[in-house]
Design an enzyme around this catalytic site. Sequence first.
Site, PDB file in Angstrom:
ATOM      1  N   LYS A   1      12.144  -8.434   1.217  1.00  0.00           N
ATOM      2  CA  LYS A   1      11.147  -9.016   0.307  1.00  0.00           C
ATOM      3  C   LYS A   1       9.954  -8.066   0.226  1.00  0.00           C
ATOM      4  O   LYS A   1       9.252  -7.871   1.218  1.00  0.00           O
ATOM      5  CB  LYS A   1      10.672 -10.377   0.824  1.00  0.00           C
ATOM      6  CG  LYS A   1       9.781 -11.082  -0.199  1.00  0.00           C
ATOM      7  CD  LYS A   1       8.712 -11.946   0.415  1.00  0.00           C
ATOM      8  CE  LYS A   1       7.431 -11.242   0.764  1.00  0.00           C
ATOM      9  NZ  LYS A   1       6.661 -10.660  -0.339  1.00  0.00           N
ATOM     10  N   PRO A   2       9.733  -7.473  -0.943  1.00  0.00           N
ATOM     11  CA  PRO A   2       8.585  -6.562  -1.068  1.00  0.00           C
ATOM     12  C   PRO A   2       7.312  -7.360  -1.364  1.00  0.00           C
ATOM     13  O   PRO A   2       7.369  -8.570  -1.601  1.00  0.00           O
ATOM     14  CB  PRO A   2       8.964  -5.719  -2.282  1.00  0.00           C
ATOM     15  CG  PRO A   2       9.751  -6.660  -3.142  1.00  0.00           C
ATOM     16  CD  PRO A   2      10.481  -7.601  -2.215  1.00  0.00           C
ATOM     17  N   ALA A   3       6.169  -6.675  -1.379  1.00  0.00           N
ATOM     18  CA  ALA A   3       4.905  -7.338  -1.714  1.00  0.00           C
ATOM     19  C   ALA A   3       4.935  -7.802  -3.167  1.00  0.00           C
ATOM     20  O   ALA A   3       5.550  -7.171  -4.034  1.00  0.00           O
ATOM     21  CB  ALA A   3       3.752  -6.369  -1.485  1.00  0.00           C
TER      22      ALA A   3
ATOM     23  N   GLY B   1       2.588  -5.372   7.598  1.00  0.00           N
ATOM     24  CA  GLY B   1       1.527  -6.046   6.855  1.00  0.00           C
ATOM     25  C   GLY B   1       0.370  -6.354   7.777  1.00  0.00           C
ATOM     26  O   GLY B   1       0.179  -5.668   8.800  1.00  0.00           O
ATOM     27  N   SER B   2      -0.375  -7.376   7.450  1.00  0.00           N
ATOM     28  CA  SER B   2      -1.589  -7.680   8.216  1.00  0.00           C
ATOM     29  C   SER B   2      -1.260  -8.320   9.564  1.00  0.00           C
ATOM     30  O   SER B   2      -0.209  -8.949   9.732  1.00  0.00           O
ATOM     31  CB  SER B   2      -2.478  -8.609   7.402  1.00  0.00           C
ATOM     32  OG  SER B   2      -1.785  -9.820   7.166  1.00  0.00           O
TER      33      SER B   2
ATOM     34  N   ASN C   1       0.815  -1.230   0.000  1.00  0.00           N
ATOM     35  CA  ASN C   1       0.000   0.000   0.000  1.00  0.00           C
ATOM     36  C   ASN C   1       0.847   1.279   0.000  1.00  0.00           C
ATOM     37  O   ASN C   1       0.427   2.297  -0.537  1.00  0.00           O
ATOM     38  CB  ASN C   1      -1.041  -0.009   1.132  1.00  0.00           C
ATOM     39  CG  ASN C   1      -0.441  -0.055   2.510  1.00  0.00           C
ATOM     40  OD1 ASN C   1       0.698  -0.483   2.693  1.00  0.00           O
ATOM     41  ND2 ASN C   1      -1.203   0.372   3.496  1.00  0.00           N
TER      42      ASN C   1
ATOM     43  N   CYS D   1      -3.154   1.791   6.894  1.00  0.00           N
ATOM     44  CA  CYS D   1      -3.322   1.199   8.228  1.00  0.00           C
ATOM     45  C   CYS D   1      -3.883   2.221   9.215  1.00  0.00           C
ATOM     46  O   CYS D   1      -4.487   1.842  10.202  1.00  0.00           O
ATOM     47  CB  CYS D   1      -1.994   0.647   8.708  1.00  0.00           C
ATOM     48  SG  CYS D   1      -0.669   1.844   8.564  1.00  0.00           S
TER      49      CYS D   1
ATOM     50  N   GLU E   1       4.663  -3.996  12.317  1.00  0.00           N
ATOM     51  CA  GLU E   1       3.784  -2.852  12.013  1.00  0.00           C
ATOM     52  C   GLU E   1       2.562  -3.442  11.345  1.00  0.00           C
ATOM     53  O   GLU E   1       2.597  -3.797  10.168  1.00  0.00           O
ATOM     54  CB  GLU E   1       4.495  -1.866  11.083  1.00  0.00           C
ATOM     55  CG  GLU E   1       5.700  -1.177  11.699  1.00  0.00           C
ATOM     56  CD  GLU E   1       5.327  -0.156  12.770  1.00  0.00           C
ATOM     57  OE1 GLU E   1       4.148   0.249  12.835  1.00  0.00           O
ATOM     58  OE2 GLU E   1       6.206   0.217  13.554  1.00  0.00           O
ATOM     59  N   LEU E   2       1.466  -3.578  12.094  1.00  0.00           N
ATOM     60  CA  LEU E   2       0.354  -4.409  11.617  1.00  0.00           C
ATOM     61  C   LEU E   2      -0.915  -3.596  11.345  1.00  0.00           C
ATOM     62  O   LEU E   2      -0.860  -2.386  11.178  1.00  0.00           O
ATOM     63  CB  LEU E   2       0.112  -5.521  12.647  1.00  0.00           C
ATOM     64  CG  LEU E   2       1.384  -6.315  13.004  1.00  0.00           C
ATOM     65  CD1 LEU E   2       1.100  -7.368  14.052  1.00  0.00           C
ATOM     66  CD2 LEU E   2       2.021  -6.950  11.780  1.00  0.00           C
TER      67      LEU E   2
ATOM     68  N   GLU F   1     -10.833  -4.589   9.644  1.00  0.00           N
ATOM     69  CA  GLU F   1     -10.179  -3.519   8.888  1.00  0.00           C
ATOM     70  C   GLU F   1     -10.831  -3.462   7.499  1.00  0.00           C
ATOM     71  O   GLU F   1     -11.005  -4.491   6.860  1.00  0.00           O
ATOM     72  CB  GLU F   1      -8.690  -3.858   8.772  1.00  0.00           C
ATOM     73  CG  GLU F   1      -7.827  -2.709   8.365  1.00  0.00           C
ATOM     74  CD  GLU F   1      -6.345  -3.086   8.315  1.00  0.00           C
ATOM     75  OE1 GLU F   1      -6.005  -4.263   8.155  1.00  0.00           O
ATOM     76  OE2 GLU F   1      -5.516  -2.157   8.431  1.00  0.00           O
TER      77      GLU F   1
HETATM   78  P1  NAP Z   1      -0.079  -8.938   4.079  1.00  0.00           P
HETATM   79  O1  NAP Z   1      -0.945  -9.798   3.251  1.00  0.00           O
HETATM   80  O2  NAP Z   1       0.141  -9.317   5.496  1.00  0.00           O
HETATM   81  O3  NAP Z   1       1.315  -8.854   3.306  1.00  0.00           O
HETATM   82  C1  NAP Z   1       2.383  -8.062   3.764  1.00  0.00           C
HETATM   83  C2  NAP Z   1       3.669  -8.663   3.270  1.00  0.00           C
HETATM   84  O4  NAP Z   1       3.808  -9.951   3.866  1.00  0.00           O
HETATM   85  C3  NAP Z   1       3.711  -8.896   1.750  1.00  0.00           C
HETATM   86  O5  NAP Z   1       5.033  -8.715   1.319  1.00  0.00           O
HETATM   87  C4  NAP Z   1       3.291 -10.338   1.630  1.00  0.00           C
HETATM   88  O6  NAP Z   1       3.751 -10.959   0.467  1.00  0.00           O
HETATM   89  C5  NAP Z   1       3.979 -10.913   2.846  1.00  0.00           C
HETATM   90  N1  NAP Z   1       3.432 -12.186   3.320  1.00  0.00           N
HETATM   91  C6  NAP Z   1       2.158 -12.640   3.273  1.00  0.00           C
HETATM   92  N2  NAP Z   1       2.090 -13.886   3.823  1.00  0.00           N
HETATM   93  C7  NAP Z   1       3.349 -14.190   4.227  1.00  0.00           C
HETATM   94  C8  NAP Z   1       3.941 -15.331   4.859  1.00  0.00           C
HETATM   95  N3  NAP Z   1       3.228 -16.401   5.221  1.00  0.00           N
HETATM   96  N4  NAP Z   1       5.265 -15.308   5.112  1.00  0.00           N
HETATM   97  C9  NAP Z   1       5.999 -14.244   4.762  1.00  0.00           C
HETATM   98  N5  NAP Z   1       5.518 -13.137   4.171  1.00  0.00           N
HETATM   99  C10 NAP Z   1       4.193 -13.118   3.916  1.00  0.00           C
HETATM  100  O7  NAP Z   1      -0.560  -7.430   4.090  1.00  0.00           O
HETATM  101  P2  NAP Z   1      -0.876  -6.503   2.821  1.00  0.00           P
HETATM  102  O8  NAP Z   1      -2.221  -6.851   2.332  1.00  0.00           O
HETATM  103  O9  NAP Z   1       0.254  -6.478   1.862  1.00  0.00           O
HETATM  104  O10 NAP Z   1      -0.884  -5.072   3.513  1.00  0.00           O
HETATM  105  C11 NAP Z   1      -1.988  -4.565   4.126  1.00  0.00           C
HETATM  106  C12 NAP Z   1      -1.870  -4.711   5.637  1.00  0.00           C
HETATM  107  O11 NAP Z   1      -0.699  -4.043   6.077  1.00  0.00           O
HETATM  108  C13 NAP Z   1      -3.021  -4.037   6.355  1.00  0.00           C
HETATM  109  O12 NAP Z   1      -3.456  -4.843   7.425  1.00  0.00           O
HETATM  110  C14 NAP Z   1      -2.396  -2.743   6.857  1.00  0.00           C
HETATM  111  O13 NAP Z   1      -3.038  -2.194   7.980  1.00  0.00           O
HETATM  112  C15 NAP Z   1      -1.004  -3.190   7.155  1.00  0.00           C
HETATM  113  N6  NAP Z   1      -0.081  -2.061   7.165  1.00  0.00           N
HETATM  114  C16 NAP Z   1       0.413  -1.648   8.354  1.00  0.00           C
HETATM  115  C17 NAP Z   1       1.257  -0.559   8.402  1.00  0.00           C
HETATM  116  C18 NAP Z   1       1.801  -0.088   9.707  1.00  0.00           C
HETATM  117  O14 NAP Z   1       2.726   0.712   9.684  1.00  0.00           O
HETATM  118  N7  NAP Z   1       1.293  -0.540  10.858  1.00  0.00           N
HETATM  119  C19 NAP Z   1       1.609   0.101   7.221  1.00  0.00           C
HETATM  120  C20 NAP Z   1       1.095  -0.352   6.009  1.00  0.00           C
HETATM  121  C21 NAP Z   1       0.252  -1.444   5.998  1.00  0.00           C
HETATM  122  P3  NAP Z   1       2.773 -11.062  -0.821  1.00  0.00           P
HETATM  123  O15 NAP Z   1       2.510  -9.679  -1.254  1.00  0.00           O
HETATM  124  O16 NAP Z   1       3.572 -11.814  -1.804  1.00  0.00           O
HETATM  125  O17 NAP Z   1       1.537 -11.770  -0.357  1.00  0.00           O
END
Ligand code: NAP
Length: 473
Positions: free
Chosen positions: A166-168, A220-221, A143, A276, A242-243, A377
């Site tokens: 590792k980026p998204a 991430g999530s 995002n 987030c 940072e979730l 969320e």
């Molecule tokens: P996500 O699905 O958790 O993915 C985040 C990252 O983790 C991506 O690079 C993803 O790779 C990777 N990932 C997913 N499953 C994994 C696993 N089993 N092992 C290792 N890596 C894994 O979250 P998202 O949809 O990209 O981002 C949205 C979330 O991030 C929201 O919940 C948001 O609130 C949160 N967020 C928090 C902050 C903060 O500062 N607190 C800032 C920005 C976003 P892939 O892309 O390849 O799936």
Amino acid sequence: MYIDGQWLTEGPNFEVVNPATGAKLGSVLDASTDQVQAAITAAEGALPGWSGATAYDRATILYRAHTLMMERQRSLAELMTAEQGKPLKAAMNEVKYAADFLLWFAEEAKRIYGETIPSARPDQRFLVHKQAVGVVAAITPWNYPISMLTRKLGPALAAGCTAVLKPAESTPLCAIAVFEILDDAGLPPGVANLVTVSDPRPVGDLFCTHPAIRKLTFTGSTAVGRHLAQLAAPQLKRVSMELGGHAPFIVFDDADPVHAAKGVSLVKFLNTGQACISPNRIFVQRAILEPFLKTLEARVARLRAGDGTDPATSIGPLINEAAVAKVDLQVQDAIAKGATLHTGGYRLVDGGLERGCFYAATLLSAVSPDMLIYREETFGPVAAVIPFDEEDDVVAMANDTEYGLAAYIYTQNLSRALRTFEQLNFGIIGINDINPTSAAAPFGGMKASGLGREGAREGIDEYLETKLGGLSI
Ligand code: NAP
């Protein structure tokens, strides 16, 4: 991919698409486990040299990277708009925010101070020294595909750590552009390495279990963060998490309802609600509910969805089909359970938007705790308004969530502002302010929103160990 200072271009790959048009933007390499292993080995090999370099030398490279990022602001923003979807102006702002972390941590590198502590023993002196944690593994979301990288790499590199990132899967091109900058800035080989993958699970497993990695930093999530923290626990690796968030936005009846509605309309729809810190529950005191909703409805109805390259676009697409389905499920669930729909509430499929992942800017009121949107969320362009009567009630309602990232308070009463600020269990609170973020300010959440802080003085501590020396003289 970028491993040990070399760009890799040959091998199995996966496609990157534009979420506004569905058009293919390019392909990136899909790393094998051996390649991820090679990146970790490169980071391990580069650690003695980089952690042993002076803070001034490390800062010089970060300053150069900052300059290069600002020189490339426009092209980076264009890439971000194509890959992630946010309007160009918002992408320009994100690149500036991302560069701020490089500058801030170039400066903080030189302020990694230790201390001496007096001892009760006359022959003893205590010396406290800070040193780099070691090799860092970083995982980032789509995002904010540039600033989330520099918010981690800036402090890690400033502290003397080396890293594998590792980026998204949806936004690897922005990550490649950041690593081109680090390479051009003269970062020595192996200090920062980039691996791109279509399936994140094997990489996540390796990051959490590899003995050379001493720290995992994840954005991430909450679900994935919990999983990774559990995997990293047996080796007691340091983690920063940072979730997700579920920000309350509280508007008291002494606030100007028009001003507050304007604030909501700006912060809620930023990045199409995919932030987030996006307000998920907008609590409005009943006495001003009507003028607040009137202004907000007019503003939301005016928001124009479209391709972010069009200057008339105020909100871009959602990142993918799954995101559209999740947003629509929350909206339909809320309507079925009695919420009032003021505007929006449907997928946009006309006027050239049919190929992208567009959802109309939506306003719901009379939202209640039994609705999915009250707990989950949203990550989409939906403003959910909930009326309240008393200050005590709204504080309890706002805190009634597993999340604790951001919250917002609108009031003209100073005592009430401070009281509420102290009672809310959130890491970041905007008081009559919709943008309480900066490279200089600590960003992070309480409860299920995470562990640790990024940015600010605290941001570099996440990458430092404290070492005590006791000297007998
Ligand atoms: P996500 O699905 O958790 O993915 C985040 C990252 O983790 C991506 O690079 C993803 O790779 C990777 N990932 C997913 N499953 C994994 C696993 N089993 N092992 C290792 N890596 C894994 O979250 P998202 O949809 O990209 O981002 C949205 C979330 O991030 C929201 O919940 C948001 O609130 C949160 N967020 C928090 C902050 C903060 O500062 N607190 C800032 C920005 C976003 P892939 O892309 O390849 O799936």
